[in-house]
Design a protein around this motif. Structure first.
Motif, PDB file in Angstrom:
ATOM      1  N   TYR A 177       0.812   5.113   0.768  1.00 53.77           N
ATOM      2  CA  TYR A 177       0.081   6.149   1.493  1.00 53.77           C
ATOM      3  C   TYR A 177       0.831   7.464   1.278  1.00 53.77           C
ATOM      4  O   TYR A 177       1.915   7.671   1.819  1.00 53.77           O
ATOM      5  N   GLY A 234       2.844  -0.647   8.960  1.00 50.73           N
ATOM      6  CA  GLY A 234       3.292   0.315   7.964  1.00 50.73           C
ATOM      7  C   GLY A 234       4.579   0.961   8.433  1.00 50.73           C
ATOM      8  O   GLY A 234       5.029   0.764   9.569  1.00 50.73           O
ATOM      9  N   GLN A 294       2.539  -1.344   4.281  1.00 49.51           N
ATOM     10  CA  GLN A 294       2.194   0.015   3.867  1.00 49.51           C
ATOM     11  C   GLN A 294       3.410   0.926   4.015  1.00 49.51           C
ATOM     12  O   GLN A 294       4.112   0.880   5.025  1.00 49.51           O
ATOM     13  N   GLN A 328       4.420   4.975   3.938  1.00 49.30           N
ATOM     14  CA  GLN A 328       3.998   6.372   3.911  1.00 49.30           C
ATOM     15  C   GLN A 328       5.174   7.233   3.465  1.00 49.30           C
ATOM     16  O   GLN A 328       6.307   7.025   3.904  1.00 49.30           O
ATOM     17  N   GLU A 358       0.832  -1.194   0.000  1.00 44.39           N
ATOM     18  CA  GLU A 358       0.000   0.000   0.000  1.00 44.39           C
ATOM     19  C   GLU A 358       0.876   1.256   0.000  1.00 44.39           C
ATOM     20  O   GLU A 358       1.816   1.366   0.781  1.00 44.39           O
ATOM     21  N   ARG A 366      -4.207  -0.496  10.786  1.00 43.08           N
ATOM     22  CA  ARG A 366      -2.779  -0.519  10.465  1.00 43.08           C
ATOM     23  C   ARG A 366      -2.049   0.150  11.627  1.00 43.08           C
ATOM     24  O   ARG A 366      -2.521   1.159  12.171  1.00 43.08           O
TER      25      ARG A 366
END
Length: 521
Positions: A7, A203, A227, A229, A5, A172
């Motif tokens: 982000y 994440g 994830q 970021q 993922e 998460r």
């Protein structure tokens, strides 16, 4: 193929970078472009912190997104308060988004000295805040702020904080290297510890204060987080955040993981430059993958090798990320550089001719005089086309005059008068400006826009002057470099002279001539 993922927090964390200020419209434009790229989540801002972020959450509802989900950012409730009365958390709910990302303290030092509360109260703040947002039907990501520093200082307590987030129902748990000082081997070890005590998917959120954010993000994925970021171009507070323009291609190309929809990686360079344009920030030429110099070759030996096989000096094919190979011509160039550039222009030259060698020497001599073509592709292409006989100037100067009227106690005025030929027509024009170069630019454009309307779309983005032999004082040779853009592309041109106006004229003429050339290609 596993999916990671992405982000994106450019609109929130990226906007905290020095010199960056997004309007609501800027944020909407970037969000729509990120959605087209195919990121999974777009953090729109902190609705409880300022009206602009709250306005963004209202505006973005007018634009149905195809791929991305908008997230609102905030913090856990305040110490010793009722979670249902917390203004920040209410603002997140009122933003009307599906996803909330809230941060809380995981480092005992921060709990005691920043929050001024007890370690037990902090655990309750985390658990209750996550549970409150979950009770409002939201997907909740918990950003464990300062997690790696906290884990080093007090491992047991740091792990208790993420267990509290899990108990609250977090979807998460994002481990944050907030101060950006953690090394990759520490990331690997600590992620493994967290995986042993929680079952919630993890994440990673890294800052770049040690130039490790991208590497730390990749190693965290290798260690099991799902994830990442980060921000476009690594924008963010202090030294910035993990640069998604590096993280995404490393994960997809080097690690064989899926981050974006099939084929969308080729949009990455364009998106990087789009975001930098909206942010009004110069894109670093040497930025990996997406920078203009990422696949630029200058040394003659290198160019000779890539003409045989690009793998000799390129770790990937530039087109994979939407970039392109560039060959620079300078005093370090060999004949291979020249032949490559001629090939780009579809000019048929063979390596053996004496004429080509003399041409290369001519270019090197120009560089010796102060020309620097590696940053002026526009001027270089025009030079090559003129030499090859494939180009005719769109206009020709007959004469120009610049007059500056300066008074000790009055305003200074500048006027440029120019006479140019376009075909068999002559145009005689005058224009004022804020200084001699601006007046000259205005007069030139005024003369040509009737013949070439496309010039109206060309804007001067940057103008630089460098003195090349400082010891000569005001009699020194100067190099003028201009960057021009039309909203889609940008190009560099150059002029060199002992007269700053003559050097400026050379660069200005090339900037418009090259823009017209590309309009017709």
């Amino acid at each position: 193929m596993s999916t990671i993922e992405i982000y994106d927090t450019t609109l929130r964390d990226g906007a905290q970078g020095e010199g960056i200020s997004f309007s609501v419209e800027d944020k909407v434009k970037i969000a729509l472009r990120l959605d087209k790229l195919g990121v999974h989540y777009i953090e729109g801002g902190w609705p409880g912190s300022n009206p602009k972020d709250s306005d963004f959450f209202k505006r973005i509802k007018d634009f149905p997104l195809e791929k991305a989900v908008v997230s609102a950012f905030g913090s856990t409730r305040k110490p010793n308060s009722d979670v249902k009365e917390d203004v920040n958390l209410k603002a997140i709910v009122d933003a009307g988004v599906q996803v909330a990302c809230i941060f809380g303290k995981t480092w005992d030092f921060q709990v005691v000295y920043a929050l001024n509360t007890t370690l037990e109260e902090n655990l309750q703040m985390i658990k209750e805040s996550v549970a409150y947002l979950k009770s409002n039907g939201m997907q909740v990501f918990y950003d464990a702020e300062h997690f790696f520093d906290g884990c080093k200082a007090n491992t047991e307590y740091a792990l208790e904080t993420v267990k509290a987030a899990q108990a609250g129902g977090a979807d998460r748990i994002v481990l944050c290297d907030t101060n950006g000082g953690t090394m990759p081997w520490d990331i690997q070890e600590i992620v493994s510890k967290v995986k042993s005590v929680v079952t919630v998917p993890l994440g990673i959120h890294c800052h770049n204060d040690s130039e490790m954010a991208a590497a730390n993000s990749v190693i965290a994925v290798q260690s099991g987080v799902i994830q990442v970021q980060g921000t476009m171009n690594g924008y963010g507070e202090r030294c910035g955040n993990a640069n998604l323009c590096s993280v995404i291609p490393n994960l997809e190309i080097k690690c064989g993981l899926k981050c974006l929809p099939e084929g969308n990686l080729a949009q990455l360079t364009e998106v990087s430059r789009f975001v930098s344009e909206v942010a009004n920030m110069h894109l670093h030429n040497g930025q990996p993958f997406v920078g203009t110099s990422a696949f630029a070759h200058k040394g003659g030996i290198h160019v000779s090798a890539i003409m045989k096989n690009s793998k000799t000096y390129e770790h990937i094919t530039p087109e994979l990320v939407g970039n392109q190979r560039r060959v620079l011509v300078s005093d370090q160039s060999g004949l291979s550089n020249l032949l490559y550039k001629f090939k780009e222009l579809n000019v048929d030259l063979t390596q053996q001719t004496e004429e080509n060698k003399q041409l290369l020497m001519h270019i090197k001599e120009l560089e010796n005089q102060g020309y620097q073509f590696e940053g002026a592709d526009g001027s270089f292409e025009l030079l090559m086309r003129r030499i090859s006989g494939q180009y005719e100037n769109p206009f020709k100067l007959e004469s120009l005059r610049v007059i500056m009227d300066m008074k000790e106690n009055g305003p200074t005025s500048t006027e440029a008068t120019i006479k140019i030929w376009v075909g068999d027509q002559v145009k005689h024009t005058a224009a004022e400006g804020n200084g001699p170069v601006n007046a000259l630019d205005n007069a030139l454009r005024k003369s040509l826009e009737g013949f070439y309307p496309a010039i109206k779309e060309m804007q001067l983005n940057d103008y630089k002057v460098r003195v090349l032999n400082e010891k000569e004082g005001t009699d020194a040779v100067v190099r003028v470099s201009i960057e021009t853009g039309d909203g889609k592309n940008s190009w560099g041109t150059i002029g060199v002279s002992t007269n700053i106006m003559e050097a400026s004229w050379q660069a200005l003429v090339d900037s418009l001539a090259y823009g017209l050339l590309k309009q017709n290609d």
